[in-house]
Write an enzyme that holds these catalytic residues in place. Structure first.
Site, PDB file in Angstrom:
ATOM      1  CD  GLN A  10      19.787  18.262  -6.081  1.00 27.04           C
ATOM      2  OE1 GLN A  10      18.908  18.208  -5.736  1.00 27.04           O
ATOM      3  NE2 GLN A  10      21.134  17.623  -5.471  1.00 27.04           N
ATOM      4  CB  SER A  91      14.656  18.789 -10.882  1.00 28.79           C
ATOM      5  OG  SER A  91      14.542  19.470  -9.465  1.00 28.79           O
ATOM      6  CG  LEU A  92      19.570  22.340 -10.196  1.00 26.06           C
ATOM      7  CD1 LEU A  92      19.391  24.153  -9.529  1.00 26.06           C
ATOM      8  CD2 LEU A  92      20.803  21.830  -9.731  1.00 26.06           C
ATOM      9  NE  ARG A 116      14.809  23.565  -6.247  1.00 24.81           N
ATOM     10  CZ  ARG A 116      15.334  22.858  -6.390  1.00 24.81           C
ATOM     11  NH1 ARG A 116      16.143  21.977  -6.912  1.00 24.81           N
ATOM     12  NH2 ARG A 116      14.515  21.402  -7.016  1.00 24.81           N
ATOM     13  CG  HIS A 195      10.886  16.769  -7.282  1.00 22.89           C
ATOM     14  ND1 HIS A 195      10.898  17.884  -6.999  1.00 22.89           N
ATOM     15  CD2 HIS A 195      12.176  16.274  -7.417  1.00 22.89           C
ATOM     16  CE1 HIS A 195      11.760  18.834  -7.084  1.00 22.89           C
ATOM     17  NE2 HIS A 195      12.730  17.791  -8.116  1.00 22.89           N
ATOM     18  CD  GLN A 244      11.051  22.113  -9.240  1.00 20.64           C
ATOM     19  OE1 GLN A 244      11.769  21.635  -8.424  1.00 20.64           O
ATOM     20  NE2 GLN A 244      11.400  22.093 -10.570  1.00 20.64           N
TER      21      GLN A 244
END
Length: 302
Positions: A10, A91-92, A116, A195, A244
Site C-alpha cells: 500500500q 506487506s500486501l 484481507r 501490522h 503479518q
C-alpha cells in the site's frame, strides 16, 4: 548473478496505474477484465481514472495494487527469463508473491486480497487507528514506548520507522517524536494502524479464509515479512500471512537476508518505484530494475 522479484504494498497506488499495460498487453487486458467480472465492479476504471480518494480506501487500494502487480508479472515472465532465487513483497506485496509463485491462481489470490482488505477495514472500524512514517530515527530510539504509546509497524530502511497508533493519541505521539528531533513525520494514507494489535479482530477471520483455499508449494521460496526468512512450506507461509497482520514488517531485514544469499539484482514488479528508494537506502550497491508501466518494459533488460 542471483536475482529476486519484489512486489510493492500500500502506498504505491496512483491514478492511471495499469492503463498503459491494459492498452498494450493482452496479459494485462485479460486480468483486468477478469477482475472486473469477478468483483462485479470496474476496478479497471478506478485504477485508470480514480478518483484519488477511492484509491486511498484500503479495499480499493489493496485490490488495485495487487491487480497491477499481477499484470506486470505476467507481462514480465512472458518476455524475460527472470529465474529469481526469491520472491518477496512489502506487506500486501507478499500476497502478490502467492500468485507469482504459483501458490494460488489469480482468482483465488484476488479473493484472498479482497477479503484481507475487507477484514483490515473491519478491524480499523473496531480500533480507530493510523500510521506515521518517522524519518531520521531508528528502532532503538522508540523501544521505550513501543507497545505503550504506539506500536512499531514497519522497519523499512535505515533511518525510517513506521508506527501504528490510536487516533486519539496522535498528538501525544507526535509530541514525543518531535522531542526526539526526528527529521520528518508523515501520516500515511491508510485507513488503520496495520501490522499491530489494532488488527487483531481480523486475524481469526483471515485464518478461516486462508484455510479455505488450497495452497500449493511455491515454485520459488518466499521471504516472509514476519521473520525475514525464505519459506516453501505451505503451513509456514499460511501462518506468516496471518501473523503479518499484527507483527512488524521487517523489510530491511528481508532485503539483507537476500543480499546475504548473494542476490544483487532486484526486479520491482508493480506500480510506482517505492521499493527502489528503500533499497537504495538499505544498500546503494544493489541494482533495481522496475517493471510497472509500458516504458519500463520498453527499456527493461534481462
Amino acid at each position: 548473478m542471483k536475482k529476486a522479484v519484489i512486489f510493492p504494498g500500500q502506498g504505491a497506488q496512483f491514478v492511471g496505474m495499469g492503463k498503459d499495460l491494459y492498452n498494450n498487453f493482452d496479459e494485462a487486458k485479460m486480468l483486468f477484465e477478469e477482475a472486473d467480472s469477478y468483483l462485479g465492479e470496474k476496478i479497471s476504471e478506478i485504477c485508470f481514472s480514480g478518483p484519488p480518494e477511492k484509491l486511498k480506501d484500503t479495499f480499493y487500494q489493496q485490490v488495485a495494487i495487487f491487480l497491477v502487480s499481477a499484470c506486470a508479472w505476467d507481462i514480465l515472465k512472458s518476455r524475460i527469463k527472470v529465474q529469481p532465487s526469491f520472491f518477496a513483497g512489502l506487506s500486501l506485496g507478499e500476497y502478490s508473491c502467492l500468485y507469482a509463485g504459483g501458490v494460488l491462481d489469480f482468482k483465488d489470490t484476488l479473493f484472498l486480497v479482497k477479503r484481507r482488505a475487507e477484514l483490515m477495514a473491519f478491524a480499523s472500524s473496531k480500533n480507530p487507528s493510523c500510521m506515521l512514517a518517522v524519518l531520521g530515527i531508528n528502532k532503538e530510539d522508540l523501544e521505550e514506548l513501543n507497545g505503550k504509546l504506539f506500536y512499531i509497524a514497519n522497519l523499512n530502511c535505515p533511518g525510517q520507522v513506521v508506527v501504528s497508533l490510536s487516533k486519539e493519541k496522535k498528538e501525544e505521539v507526535k509530541e514525543f517524536l518531535e522531542k526526539k528531533k526526528v527529521k520528518k513525520i508523515l501520516e500515511l494514507e491508510v485507513s488503520g494502524g496495520f501490522h499491530s494489535p489494532f488488527m487483531e479482530p481480523a486475524q481469526e477471520p483471515l485464518k478461516e479464509v486462508i484455510d479455505s483455499l488450497e495452497f500449493m508449494p511455491p515454485r520459488v521460496p518466499i521471504v516472509s515479512n514476519v521473520d525475514a526468512q525464505a519459506h516453501t512450506n505451505v503451513e509456514k507461509i499460511k501462518a506468516n500471512l496471518i501473523a503479518q497482520l499484527t507483527s512488524p514488517v521487517v523489510w530491511q531485514a528481508c532485503i539483507e537476508f537476500m543480499t546475504n544469499q548473494d542476490v544483487s539484482l532486484f526486479y520491482e514488479v508493480g506500480p510506482s518505484k517505492v521499493l527502489r528508494g528503500l533499497l537504495r537506502r538499505i544498500n546503494p550497491n544493489l541494482e533495481v530494475l522496475n517493471f510497472g508501466c509500458l516504458e519500463d518494459f520498453c527499456n527493461g533488460r534481462e
